[in-house]
Design a protein around this motif. Structure first.
Motif, mmCIF file in Angstrom:
data_model
loop_
_atom_site.group_PDB
_atom_site.id
_atom_site.type_symbol
_atom_site.label_atom_id
_atom_site.label_comp_id
_atom_site.label_asym_id
_atom_site.label_seq_id
_atom_site.Cartn_x
_atom_site.Cartn_y
_atom_site.Cartn_z
ATOM 1 N N PHE A 156 0.835 -1.206 0.000
ATOM 2 C CA PHE A 156 0.000 0.000 0.000
ATOM 3 C C PHE A 156 0.872 1.259 0.000
ATOM 4 N N VAL A 157 1.921 1.263 0.808
ATOM 5 C CA VAL A 157 2.841 2.402 0.856
ATOM 6 C C VAL A 157 3.562 2.567 -0.478
ATOM 7 N N THR A 158 3.933 1.447 -1.105
ATOM 8 C CA THR A 158 4.597 1.489 -2.413
ATOM 9 C C THR A 158 3.784 2.272 -3.432
ATOM 10 N N PHE A 159 2.486 2.013 -3.482
ATOM 11 C CA PHE A 159 1.631 2.690 -4.458
ATOM 12 C C PHE A 159 1.144 4.048 -3.966
ATOM 13 N N LEU A 160 1.131 4.222 -2.653
ATOM 14 C CA LEU A 160 0.779 5.534 -2.096
ATOM 15 C C LEU A 160 1.814 6.577 -2.498
ATOM 16 N N LEU A 161 3.067 6.160 -2.609
ATOM 17 C CA LEU A 161 4.146 7.075 -3.002
ATOM 18 C C LEU A 161 4.024 7.525 -4.458
ATOM 19 N N ILE A 162 3.297 6.762 -5.275
ATOM 20 C CA ILE A 162 3.140 7.106 -6.693
ATOM 21 C C ILE A 162 2.042 8.143 -6.908
ATOM 22 N N LEU A 163 1.042 8.162 -6.024
ATOM 23 C CA LEU A 163 -0.151 8.992 -6.221
ATOM 24 C C LEU A 163 0.128 10.476 -6.476
ATOM 25 N N PRO A 164 1.052 11.129 -5.740
ATOM 26 C CA PRO A 164 1.233 12.576 -5.943
ATOM 27 C C PRO A 164 1.871 12.956 -7.277
ATOM 28 N N TYR A 165 2.489 12.012 -7.959
ATOM 29 C CA TYR A 165 3.221 12.330 -9.185
ATOM 30 C C TYR A 165 2.288 12.682 -10.338
ATOM 31 N N LYS A 166 2.770 13.562 -11.214
ATOM 32 C CA LYS A 166 2.044 13.908 -12.425
ATOM 33 C C LYS A 166 2.451 12.953 -13.553
ATOM 34 N N ILE A 167 1.505 12.706 -14.444
ATOM 35 C CA ILE A 167 1.725 11.758 -15.535
ATOM 36 C C ILE A 167 2.278 12.490 -16.764
ATOM 37 N N TYR A 178 2.173 -2.705 -13.747
ATOM 38 C CA TYR A 178 2.705 -3.033 -12.427
ATOM 39 C C TYR A 178 3.670 -1.929 -12.026
ATOM 40 N N ASN A 179 4.195 -1.992 -10.823
ATOM 41 C CA ASN A 179 4.913 -0.852 -10.244
ATOM 42 C C ASN A 179 5.974 -0.246 -11.169
ATOM 43 N N PRO A 180 6.931 -1.016 -11.719
ATOM 44 C CA PRO A 180 7.951 -0.409 -12.592
ATOM 45 C C PRO A 180 7.373 0.283 -13.821
ATOM 46 N N SER A 181 6.357 -0.328 -14.443
ATOM 47 C CA SER A 181 5.788 0.268 -15.658
ATOM 48 C C SER A 181 5.016 1.549 -15.349
ATOM 49 N N ILE A 195 14.176 3.527 -4.258
ATOM 50 C CA ILE A 195 14.893 3.094 -3.052
ATOM 51 C C ILE A 195 13.983 2.255 -2.163
ATOM 52 N N TYR A 196 12.740 2.749 -1.965
ATOM 53 C CA TYR A 196 11.786 2.011 -1.134
ATOM 54 C C TYR A 196 11.467 0.653 -1.766
ATOM 55 N N GLY A 197 11.268 0.651 -3.092
ATOM 56 C CA GLY A 197 10.988 -0.602 -3.790
ATOM 57 C C GLY A 197 12.126 -1.591 -3.675
ATOM 58 N N LEU A 198 13.360 -1.084 -3.759
ATOM 59 C CA LEU A 198 14.534 -1.956 -3.633
ATOM 60 C C LEU A 198 14.636 -2.536 -2.222
ATOM 61 N N ILE A 200 12.095 -3.025 -0.108
ATOM 62 C CA ILE A 200 11.014 -4.005 0.048
ATOM 63 C C ILE A 200 11.346 -5.300 -0.681
ATOM 64 N N LEU A 201 11.858 -5.169 -1.904
ATOM 65 C CA LEU A 201 12.225 -6.343 -2.684
ATOM 66 C C LEU A 201 13.317 -7.153 -1.982
ATOM 67 N N SER A 202 14.331 -6.452 -1.481
ATOM 68 C CA SER A 202 15.422 -7.119 -0.754
ATOM 69 C C SER A 202 14.906 -7.780 0.512
ATOM 70 N N PHE A 203 13.997 -7.086 1.199
ATOM 71 C CA PHE A 203 13.424 -7.623 2.444
ATOM 72 C C PHE A 203 12.714 -8.944 2.187
ATOM 73 N N TYR A 204 11.847 -8.970 1.160
ATOM 74 C CA TYR A 204 11.094 -10.185 0.852
ATOM 75 C C TYR A 204 12.017 -11.348 0.496
ATOM 76 N N HIS A 205 12.965 -11.094 -0.386
ATOM 77 C CA HIS A 205 13.815 -12.175 -0.859
ATOM 78 C C HIS A 205 14.817 -12.633 0.192
ATOM 79 N N ILE A 206 15.412 -11.692 0.911
ATOM 80 C CA ILE A 206 16.404 -12.060 1.932
ATOM 81 C C ILE A 206 15.747 -12.799 3.089
ATOM 82 N N VAL A 207 14.628 -12.250 3.586
ATOM 83 C CA VAL A 207 13.941 -12.877 4.723
ATOM 84 C C VAL A 207 13.401 -14.252 4.327
#
Length: 311
Positions: A156-167, A178-181, A195-198, A200-207
């Protein structure tokens, strides 16, 4: 830069490049794949739900897998089938955003569920006398709700960070959203998101990798030291299926990410890999984790015989 409301914004996904008879072939193939995924996963889910003898920690945790796989496949196939049949790659920004959210939610949840299942098997095999005291109904509820809540907040935070941006543009250079696209079509600096995505991605895979490696090494040591051959074979078979699913998921997650960021990988191949995680794991998981599990298979056959007998 797009200055209007993003609610009314219409995006264009990358063309499927289908023509003539290939449109109908692709639609039928996609529809059959989706129906197979729904049938297999919902069969396992209903089998676990409606058989009280399967209301055990191992199967309750397993229940999360077909539910998650159904969610992942549904985030892809209905929109994809519609675009194939109508030959229309348009999608609203809100629908694109929602699709990206559920794709991300599905991918991370697969790691979380398999990590929880590995912990359950570790307790059951390495500490069988304490299993009942540790995996109580309350603890199982805490594990299940805790892992979904924490995972949901992170995505939710990952996509919340995208909301303020202009297209900046309305063309999405991918087969799905999906998130990168989505971050590629915004105008502003997305360094914080990256940075946040990296993290989170590292957290999931490492843990997940650390927990699975730790638990299965201990399980292997315990199985080798056991004298009962039947118990040893059952433990190895159960854990082997989980390990195959985990390694298959790792391949289907990491390889598309590497392909997406590498300039040496052809663009069309990168796009195919981006949807592979939404197609192959939802088909393979019920076959390995569900139908191959003796108790679930027996319950399904018993239920099927009853239905045949009552006709």
């Amino acid at each position: 830069m797009y200055n209007g409301s993003v609610v009314s914004l219409v995006m264009t996904l990358h063309a499927l490049e289908l023509s003539g008879p290939s449109i109908y072939s692709a639609f039928i193939f996609g529809l059959l794949a989706y129906l197979i995924i729904l049938f297999c996963n919902l069969t396992i889910a209903f089998t676990i739900c409606f058989n009280r003898s399967l209301h055990k920690p191992m199967y309750i945790l397993l229940l999360n897998m077909p539910i998650n796989d159904t969610m992942g496949a549904t985030s892809l196939f209905p929109q994809l089938l519609y675009s194939i049949w109508c030959e229309n790659r348009l999608i609203s920004y809100s629908a694109c955003f929602l699709q990206g959210f559920f794709v991300q939610l599905y991918g991370g949840a697969s790691h979380v569920i398999l990590t929880a299942m590995a912990y359950d098997r570790y307790i059951a095999i390495c500490s069988p006398l304490r299993y009942g005291a540790i995996m109580t109904n309350n603890n199982l509820l805490r594990i299940t709700t805790g892992m979904w809540f924490l995972h949901f907040i992170m995505i939710f935070v990952t996509f919340l960070l995208i909301l303020p941006y202009k297209i900046c543009r309305t063309y999405v250079d991918d087969l799905i959203c999906y998130n990168p696209s989505i971050t590629e079509i915004v105008c502003e600096d997305t360094r914080v998101n990256n940075i946040y995505g990296l993290i989170i991605l590292s957290f999931y895979h490492i843990v997940s990798f650390s927990v699975v490696a730790f638990t299965y090494i201990h399980i292997l040591i315990t199985c080798i030291s056991k004298k009962q051959s039947d118990a040893k074979m059952k433990a190895i078979q159960t854990c082997g299926t989980h390990l195959v699913v985990f390694m298959f998921l790792e391949f289907n997650t990491l390889f598309p990410l590497i392909a997406h960021r590498s300039e040496n990988v052809p663009a069309y191949l990168s796009r195919v890999f981006s949807i592979s995680i939404l197609v192959f794991p939802p088909i393979v998981n019920p076959l390995i984790n569900g139908f191959k599990t003796k108790e679930i298979r027996q319950k399904m056959f018993t239920c099927f015989k009853r239905k045949i007998g009552s006709v």
